[in-house]
Write an enzyme that holds these catalytic residues in place. Sequence first.
Site, mmCIF file in Angstrom:
data_model
loop_
_atom_site.group_PDB
_atom_site.id
_atom_site.type_symbol
_atom_site.label_atom_id
_atom_site.label_comp_id
_atom_site.label_asym_id
_atom_site.label_seq_id
_atom_site.Cartn_x
_atom_site.Cartn_y
_atom_site.Cartn_z
ATOM 1 C CG ASP A 115 -8.435 0.584 3.137
ATOM 2 O OD1 ASP A 115 -9.164 -0.247 2.563
ATOM 3 O OD2 ASP A 115 -7.192 0.516 3.115
ATOM 4 C CE LYS A 129 -4.296 -1.792 1.928
ATOM 5 N NZ LYS A 129 -5.352 -1.612 2.943
#
Length: 318
Positions: free
Chosen positions: A111, A74
């Site tokens: 997210d 990420k």
Amino acid sequence: MGSTRLVGTTHLVGIIGWPVSHSRSPQMHNAAYAALGLDWAYVPLPVAPERVGVAVRGLVALGFAGANVTVPHKQAVIPFLDELTPVAQAIGAVNTIVVRPDGSLLGDSTDGAGFMADLRAHRVLVGEGQRIETDERITPENSAYTVSPLHPVPPSPCHRVLVIGAGGAARAVVYALAETGATVTIANRTLDNAEALCRSIAAALPHAASRLSAHPFAGALAGLAEEADLIVNTTSLGLHAGDPLPWDASVAFRPDQVVYDLIYNRRTELLTLARSQGATALDGLGMLVHQGARSAALWTGKDEAELAHLMREGLRTP
Ligand code: ATR
């Protein structure tokens, strides 16, 4: 569930991670695309750490519309992207890449928004001015994985949030919570990490700085728990049976508290404990669904709530 048919015109998206064989994203994305009759397919893309750059730039060459990014990449994908959204920039992590028509790559993080959308779907409202609008509603029929009974759950406004942990998952959650106007308290084993997280979120959201604080987990937990409406576990403790609790079992939960565990692969001991003491206990599968739906909406232009509904259904099918 419809099946994915790959033909010459199929639009491709996928998930970049290492490993990705455990990921549930292909199942839920492909189920939603099939249900909508979309000529889209979502494929696992296992990418070794030393190949992240060529893999990311290769998305353009291979004609992909985008990709999700999961652990451990990420942060690593960022240098290979052309632009980041403000949230991805602020938390220093990307879970969604969009290939734009000119071949440039945009990095986003869905997210935190997925976490907030799942809370709203469970009628848990955080911070100021939150309302339940058109978001997907959880019903007994589609909440197979939710630990607590959901009816009747009155909309519960949560202004004070206690976040356990200060790692990568916490960054997205704390940013999203701080944006709502909630008071966010971070408790972490290593105080330095919690303080660093507070500083970086405060730098990105200066108006939220006075409502953010960092504390050591040990010693401070009882007092912090007492003041919290919503408690969120962002650590990986509970991922495996036999893990220690990310909590102190001598600190009781109250029935008016909501306990959210980002872990979704199993019913964690934390949620079982919270539920046994009357608190509302929510696992992270809904966050998985909603972050995925938001990514898919960015790629396909389809309605996010509809995608979330279909993804949730897709996960229920073995
Ligand atoms: P992720 O990216 O999934 O959030 P991470 O960056 O490794 O994972 O962060 C893990 C978080 O869980 C951290 O807050 C970590 O605490 P430290 O900052 O003290 O390392 C916490 N954590 C991991 N193992 C732990 C343990 N055994 N006890 C308490 N906290 C733990």
